[in-house]
Design a protein around this motif. Structure first.
Motif, PDB file in Angstrom:
ATOM      1  N   ALA A 135       0.823  -1.201   0.000  1.00  0.00           N
ATOM      2  CA  ALA A 135       0.000   0.000   0.000  1.00  0.00           C
ATOM      3  C   ALA A 135       0.859   1.253   0.000  1.00  0.00           C
ATOM      4  N   ALA A 136       2.013   1.143   0.650  1.00  0.00           N
ATOM      5  CA  ALA A 136       2.878   2.304   0.736  1.00  0.00           C
ATOM      6  C   ALA A 136       3.280   2.795  -0.640  1.00  0.00           C
ATOM      7  N   ILE A 137       3.390   1.858  -1.579  1.00  0.00           N
ATOM      8  CA  ILE A 137       3.870   2.289  -2.892  1.00  0.00           C
ATOM      9  C   ILE A 137       2.768   2.402  -3.936  1.00  0.00           C
ATOM     10  N   ILE A 138       1.630   1.804  -3.671  1.00  0.00           N
ATOM     11  CA  ILE A 138       0.581   1.863  -4.702  1.00  0.00           C
ATOM     12  C   ILE A 138      -0.651   2.578  -4.154  1.00  0.00           C
ATOM     13  N   SER A 139      -0.910   3.734  -4.684  1.00  0.00           N
ATOM     14  CA  SER A 139      -2.013   4.543  -4.180  1.00  0.00           C
ATOM     15  C   SER A 139      -3.301   4.204  -4.933  1.00  0.00           C
ATOM     16  N   ALA A 140      -4.395   4.702  -4.404  1.00  0.00           N
ATOM     17  CA  ALA A 140      -5.685   4.502  -5.071  1.00  0.00           C
ATOM     18  C   ALA A 140      -5.666   5.128  -6.468  1.00  0.00           C
ATOM     19  N   THR A 141      -5.013   6.268  -6.601  1.00  0.00           N
ATOM     20  CA  THR A 141      -4.955   6.937  -7.906  1.00  0.00           C
ATOM     21  C   THR A 141      -4.209   6.056  -8.910  1.00  0.00           C
ATOM     22  N   ASP A 142      -3.101   5.517  -8.457  1.00  0.00           N
ATOM     23  CA  ASP A 142      -2.319   4.652  -9.326  1.00  0.00           C
ATOM     24  C   ASP A 142      -3.141   3.424  -9.732  1.00  0.00           C
ATOM     25  N   LEU A 143      -3.813   2.831  -8.735  1.00  0.00           N
ATOM     26  CA  LEU A 143      -4.624   1.640  -9.028  1.00  0.00           C
ATOM     27  C   LEU A 143      -5.727   1.963 -10.032  1.00  0.00           C
ATOM     28  N   LYS A 144      -6.321   3.127  -9.855  1.00  0.00           N
ATOM     29  CA  LYS A 144      -7.393   3.534 -10.768  1.00  0.00           C
ATOM     30  C   LYS A 144      -6.858   3.588 -12.205  1.00  0.00           C
ATOM     31  N   LYS A 145      -5.669   4.169 -12.344  1.00  0.00           N
ATOM     32  CA  LYS A 145      -5.061   4.274 -13.687  1.00  0.00           C
ATOM     33  C   LYS A 145      -4.829   2.881 -14.277  1.00  0.00           C
ATOM     34  N   ARG A 146      -4.326   2.005 -13.425  1.00  0.00           N
ATOM     35  CA  ARG A 146      -4.028   0.649 -13.900  1.00  0.00           C
ATOM     36  C   ARG A 146      -5.313  -0.066 -14.342  1.00  0.00           C
ATOM     37  N   ILE A 147      -6.362   0.107 -13.536  1.00  0.00           N
ATOM     38  CA  ILE A 147      -7.638  -0.549 -13.879  1.00  0.00           C
ATOM     39  C   ILE A 147      -8.149   0.000 -15.213  1.00  0.00           C
ATOM     40  N   GLN A 148      -8.080   1.320 -15.340  1.00  0.00           N
ATOM     41  CA  GLN A 148      -8.575   1.932 -16.586  1.00  0.00           C
ATOM     42  C   GLN A 148      -7.759   1.477 -17.794  1.00  0.00           C
ATOM     43  N   HIS A 149      -6.468   1.342 -17.576  1.00  0.00           N
ATOM     44  CA  HIS A 149      -5.613   0.880 -18.671  1.00  0.00           C
ATOM     45  C   HIS A 149      -6.075  -0.495 -19.167  1.00  0.00           C
ATOM     46  N   HIS A 150      -6.336  -1.383 -18.220  1.00  0.00           N
ATOM     47  CA  HIS A 150      -6.749  -2.737 -18.634  1.00  0.00           C
ATOM     48  C   HIS A 150      -8.127  -2.730 -19.275  1.00  0.00           C
ATOM     49  N   LEU A 151      -8.998  -1.865 -18.770  1.00  0.00           N
ATOM     50  CA  LEU A 151     -10.323  -1.778 -19.383  1.00  0.00           C
ATOM     51  C   LEU A 151     -10.203  -1.339 -20.835  1.00  0.00           C
ATOM     52  N   ASN A 152      -9.341  -0.337 -21.027  1.00  0.00           N
ATOM     53  CA  ASN A 152      -9.288   0.267 -22.354  1.00  0.00           C
ATOM     54  C   ASN A 152      -8.426  -0.509 -23.338  1.00  0.00           C
ATOM     55  N   SER A 153      -7.322  -1.050 -22.859  1.00  0.00           N
ATOM     56  CA  SER A 153      -6.487  -1.740 -23.846  1.00  0.00           C
ATOM     57  C   SER A 153      -6.539  -3.264 -23.746  1.00  0.00           C
ATOM     58  N   THR A 154      -6.175  -3.835 -22.582  1.00  0.00           N
ATOM     59  CA  THR A 154      -6.132  -5.320 -22.531  1.00  0.00           C
ATOM     60  C   THR A 154      -7.490  -5.919 -22.907  1.00  0.00           C
ATOM     61  N   LEU A 155      -8.538  -5.334 -22.391  1.00  0.00           N
ATOM     62  CA  LEU A 155      -9.865  -5.931 -22.629  1.00  0.00           C
ATOM     63  C   LEU A 155     -10.533  -5.371 -23.885  1.00  0.00           C
ATOM     64  N   GLY A 156      -9.803  -4.565 -24.636  1.00  0.00           N
ATOM     65  CA  GLY A 156     -10.338  -4.095 -25.913  1.00  0.00           C
ATOM     66  C   GLY A 156     -11.563  -3.231 -25.754  1.00  0.00           C
ATOM     67  N   ASP A 157     -11.568  -2.363 -24.731  1.00  0.00           N
ATOM     68  CA  ASP A 157     -12.638  -1.389 -24.591  1.00  0.00           C
ATOM     69  C   ASP A 157     -14.018  -2.047 -24.528  1.00  0.00           C
ATOM     70  N   ARG A 158     -14.121  -3.024 -23.620  1.00  0.00           N
ATOM     71  CA  ARG A 158     -15.354  -3.819 -23.585  1.00  0.00           C
ATOM     72  C   ARG A 158     -16.495  -3.124 -22.833  1.00  0.00           C
ATOM     73  N   VAL A 159     -16.178  -2.040 -22.148  1.00  0.00           N
ATOM     74  CA  VAL A 159     -17.161  -1.440 -21.240  1.00  0.00           C
ATOM     75  C   VAL A 159     -18.067  -0.450 -21.961  1.00  0.00           C
ATOM     76  N   ILE A 160     -19.335  -0.460 -21.541  1.00  0.00           N
ATOM     77  CA  ILE A 160     -20.250   0.557 -22.062  1.00  0.00           C
ATOM     78  C   ILE A 160     -20.286   1.665 -21.020  1.00  0.00           C
ATOM     79  N   CYS A 161     -19.889   2.848 -21.431  1.00  0.00           N
ATOM     80  CA  CYS A 161     -19.639   3.883 -20.416  1.00  0.00           C
ATOM     81  C   CYS A 161     -20.889   4.589 -19.905  1.00  0.00           C
ATOM     82  N   GLU A 162     -21.929   4.646 -20.719  1.00  0.00           N
ATOM     83  CA  GLU A 162     -23.093   5.431 -20.281  1.00  0.00           C
ATOM     84  C   GLU A 162     -23.595   4.929 -18.927  1.00  0.00           C
TER      85      GLU A 162
END
Ligand code: CBF
Length: 834
Positions: free
Chosen positions: A10-37
């Motif tokens: 936790a000391a090295i990984i903040s919520a902001t960082d985790l959020k970025k990582r999650i978004q990265h996987h949503l957008n690239s690894t998973l091929g933008d599978r999410v419907i944003c509305e």
């Protein structure tokens, strides 16, 4: 004052960082599978995508730690333990991994800012149900502890395409459906094609003359299988270590037979591949032995052979070539644990590889095998002790059979003959080969003869292994047979599954109890403290309310959290005696019908159990329970004083919901039949009070919590034996106990199955014509009395709260970290790599 020692990510990984990582996987690894509305935000599709992205983000962090652990383990050159098990009941991984990395809170925050609730998303993950019951879950707890304690460990198993079947009920009957845990892949796995192994099978053995005139056995294999490893990282709690669970997938050696394909026979061209793939297709849904089943036998061999080759190549990569000259070093660096007899073939495979591929002498190979292998026995039930036919061995593994014969010959001629000269009866009793119409290989004998240590899994079980199962082996090698009492990981079975209680404990315990579970004993003085009792029981109540909702969702049944939640969750088996529980429910129901004003605390009996698909009586017990439940739950005459719920598809993730809400833990096996049990430990740790027999680990639980905080009933092991010797007559109880008679006769009527009398009769028959092999009728009265006493105790709120708190406080012994340290000190001789 809590968790001062947490060295976390936790000391090295903040919520902001985790959020970025999650978004990265949503957008690239998973091929933008999410419907944003917003309107689509909480659709199942979106929740799945977010769960997957969160898991991928976390796994990325975990893989960094895995790499760092490998480097550290290489640097420290520590001995490794290689745990061979055909089963791993891992459950879900997201919540557990987050807790172990101390990233739960920051991930919760990250997801909240994305509009999702972490606890809700955790529900999206499929259970990794690659096991049947206690043995597989024990393996999973042990992996958690090994990583937590910074030991260099690798779990080896099979990458089943389908884990344990999914269970549903149709008109009360169990229906089995395939488990699809990785239909679209799993975010936790890493494929390791570079560690693929080729595994020979079938064929024949040829004697080849050597230049010195001697003969050597050469195996001409008939077929090659390919083992492809998938690694699942195992994250230690508050430690630097991440180990791996390596699961082998079986494929055909070559994808196509091109010659056949060229001739246009497309189906035939796929033939070999399909055959190979069946090897890792499905977990056998049985706790017991599938005698005579060639596919099961090949599963065992396949995963053992892949694992032995892998262990040797990992050793060589780190320490250089394995030769006779370096074999002592190999034994200093490698330990192999056989989880039950399922991986016994690993012994023969190691011998074969050393003899045929590394030019070892027999003596050297045998000595080495003895040093590296140890074996855990998990059952005394004769039907679960594996025996494979010699003819199957000859057909599938002809070279291994020649090795087995030589081991046996040396054992009988040297060891047995020295102790019992010219004693043919003793030779026959101890031989690895059981003679008879069909000659069989006794796998347990091979394990005991080879291993330097053999352990049972609770003190009484280990004593019985010495006294009843292997008395002669114990005479031959008095130091070999030993005990390691099972344990459970407090990370999954309290910290992660019971967050409310965890928080309360952390406020009152001046230590990281999830690691040092013994420190919970400092709560004992608070067991009488009114304010602590209130908080403890308020949490139990809240957990019961949550389970009430789950019960409603899963079954449609309304239950009240004010009732006693009485829980029996485990595989369905006659020796576990779910039918004793059911018989008592029938008795209570009768008593209530006779006197609807009977003063009693309302009770909800909660069952969770899968029956092996081929185990007819077990399935009939499920059916009977469902039918009896239907009748009782809808009978307004008894004013909701009794409810019966059979939750479908019992599995690890469901256990995590039931256990925090349980008041009573049913551990009612026939004495001498349950080797240990581990559900008993999980329930007690979460403040459930045990009603149980003097069997398995119940005995040690009673020693820890004291007689006042457990309800013990029934025959002891010695009394069961004495009854068998004297001759047990179940009719005696049927004829002399009116309640037993009335309840059993009820099963013959159509009261619970209108218009279909006799549908539940098989249970009665198993007690009477069937001889009641598990002494249900003999123990009924004593069980009923204990239940009565328990009901009275519950009504005394202070007394019950004290009992519940002491159960939680005094479970320190059953931390799986303690079990692992026992193995380390007495069997594996490891040092931590950090
Ligand atoms: O040792 C772990 C568990 O193993 C079993 O489930 C088994 O498969 N033999 C036993 O039945 C349990 O008693 C034991 O706790």
């Amino acid at each position: 004052m809590i968790n001062k020692n947490i060295k976390s990510s936790a000391a090295i990984i903040s919520a902001t960082d985790l959020k970025k990582r999650i978004q990265h996987h949503l957008n690239s690894t998973l091929g933008d599978r999410v419907i944003c509305e917003d309107a689509y935000k909480n659709t199942p599709q979106n929740k799945q995508a977010y769960w997957q992205a969160t898991s991928l983000a976390l796994n990325e962090i975990i893989i960094d730690k895995l790499q760092a652990s490998k480097v550290q383990q290489a640097k420290s050159a520590t001995k490794s333990i290689n745990y061979l098990s055909l089963e791993y009941l891992m459950g879900r991984l997201l919540s557990n991994n987050l807790h172990n990395l101390n990233l739960y809170k920051s991930t919760e925050k990250a997801l909240k800012s994305l509009g999702f609730d972490l606890a809700d998303l955790c529900e999206e993950g499929a259970d990794l149900a690659l096991g049947n019951g206690g043995l597989g879950r024990l393996a999973a707890c042990f992996l958690d502890s090994l990583a937590t304690l910074d030991y260099n460990a690798m779990g080896y198993g099979i990458h089943y395409q389908h884990g344990l079947f999914k269970q549903s009920f149709k008109d009360g009957h169990q229906i089995e459906q395939p488990d699809m845990w990785r239909e679209f892949g799993s975010p936790w796995e890493i494929c390791r094609p570079e560690a693929t192994q080729l595994i020979p099978v079938y064929g024949y053995v040829e004697q080849q003359a050597q230049t010195d005139g001697s003969l050597t056995s050469v195996w001409r294999a008939g077929k090659m299988l390919k083992g492809v490893p998938w690694d699942i990282p195992i994250v230690g709690y508050n430690s630097s270590t991440v180990n791996a669970l390596r699961l082998w997938e079986c494929r055909a050696d070559s994808a196509f037979d091109w010659d056949t394909l060229n001739q246009g026979d497309y189906l035939q061209a796929h033939h070999d591949q399909v055959n190979a793939e069946t090897v890792s297709k499905v977990l056998y849904p049985n706790d017991e032995h599938d005698a005579g089943n060639e596919l099961r036998f090949i599963q065992q061999y396949f995963f053992c052979a892949c694992s032995i080759k892998d262990i040797i190549s990992r050793y060589q990569l780190q320490f250089g070539p394995l030769t006779q000259a370096t074999s002592r070093n190999f034994a200093d660096k490698v330990a192999i644990q056989l989880n039950d007899t399922h991986p016994t073939i690993a012994i023969l495979e190691l011998m074969r590889v050393l003899l045929d591929e590394y030019d070892f002498s027999w003596q050297n190979a045998w000595q080495l095998a003895g040093k590296v292998f140890s074996y855990t026995n998990h059952t005394l039930l004769p039907e679960a002790l594996e025996k494979w036919s010699v003819s199957l061995f000859e057909h599938v593994l002809p070279r291994h059979l020649t090795i087995l014969y030589r081991i046996n010959e040396a054992f009988l001629n040297d060891e047995v003959n020295a102790m019992w000269p010219n004693n043919e009866a003793m030779r026959a009793r101890l031989s690895i080969i059981e003679e008879g119409e069909q000659r069989k290989v006794r796998m347990a004998h091979l394990c005991v003869i080879t291993s330097h240590k053999v352990n049972g899994v609770a003190q009484i079980h280990s004593d019985l292994v010495k006294k009843d199962l292997f008395p002669e082996f114990n005479q031959l090698w008095p130091e070999k047979l030993t005990n390691v009492t099972n344990g459970i990981t407090p990370r999954r079975w309290l910290k992660s599954c019971n967050p409310l209680l965890s928080e309360l404990l952390s406020k009152h315990v001046d230590d990281d109890w999830a690691k040092n579970l013994n420190s919970l004993s400092s709560l004992s003085p608070l067991a009488d403290n009114a304010s602590f009792q209130k908080k403890f029981m308020a949490i139990k109540h809240q957990n019961k309310v949550a389970l009430t909702t789950e019960i409603k969702t899963l079954t449609g049944i309304d239950v009240s959290p004010e009732a006693i939640f009485d829980v029996q969750i485990k595989r369905l088996h006659e020796y576990k005696r779910q039918h004793l529980n059911l018989l008592h429910i029938l008795a209570l129901y009768r008593r209530l019908l006779a006197d609807p004003d009977l003063p009693m605390q309302p009770r909800v009996f909660i069952f969770g159990a899968k029956a092996a698909p081929g185990y007819q009586l077990a399935k009939e017990i499920i059916y009977a329970t469902n039918k009896i439940a239907e009748k009782i739950n809808n009978d307004t005459r008894i004013q909701d004083k009794l409810k019966v719920v059979f939750l479908p598809n019992y599995r690890v993730s469901l256990a995590e919901k039931i256990i925090p809400a349980a008041d009573v833990s049913e551990q009612i096996s026939t004495a001498g039949k349950e080797a240990s049990g581990t559900g008993n430990m999980k329930l007690a740790l979460n403040g459930a009070v045990t009603i149980g027999t003097l069997d398995g680990a119940n005995i040690e639980i009673a020693e820890e919590v004291g007689d006042d905080n457990i309800f013990i009933f029934g025959l002891t092991v010695d009394e069961v034996k004495a009854l068998d010797i004297k001759g047990y007559n179940p009719y005696h109880f049927y004829e002399t106990n009116n309640e037993i008679k009335a309840c059993l006769d009820w099963l013959d009527t159509d009261y619970f199955t209108p218009g279909r009398a006799g549908e539940l009769s098989s249970i009665k028959q198993s007690f009477l014509e069937g001889g009641d092999p598990y002494k249900v009728l003999a123990d009924f009265e004593s069980y009923s009395d204990a239940q009565q006493a328990l009901g009275v105790a519950y009504q005394d709120k202070k007394r019950w709260a004290k009992m519940a708190i002491l159960n939680t406080a005094l479970m320190g012994k059953f931390n799986s970290d303690r079990s692992i340290e026992d193995y380390v000190k007495n069997i594996w001789f490891l040092t931590p790599s950090v």
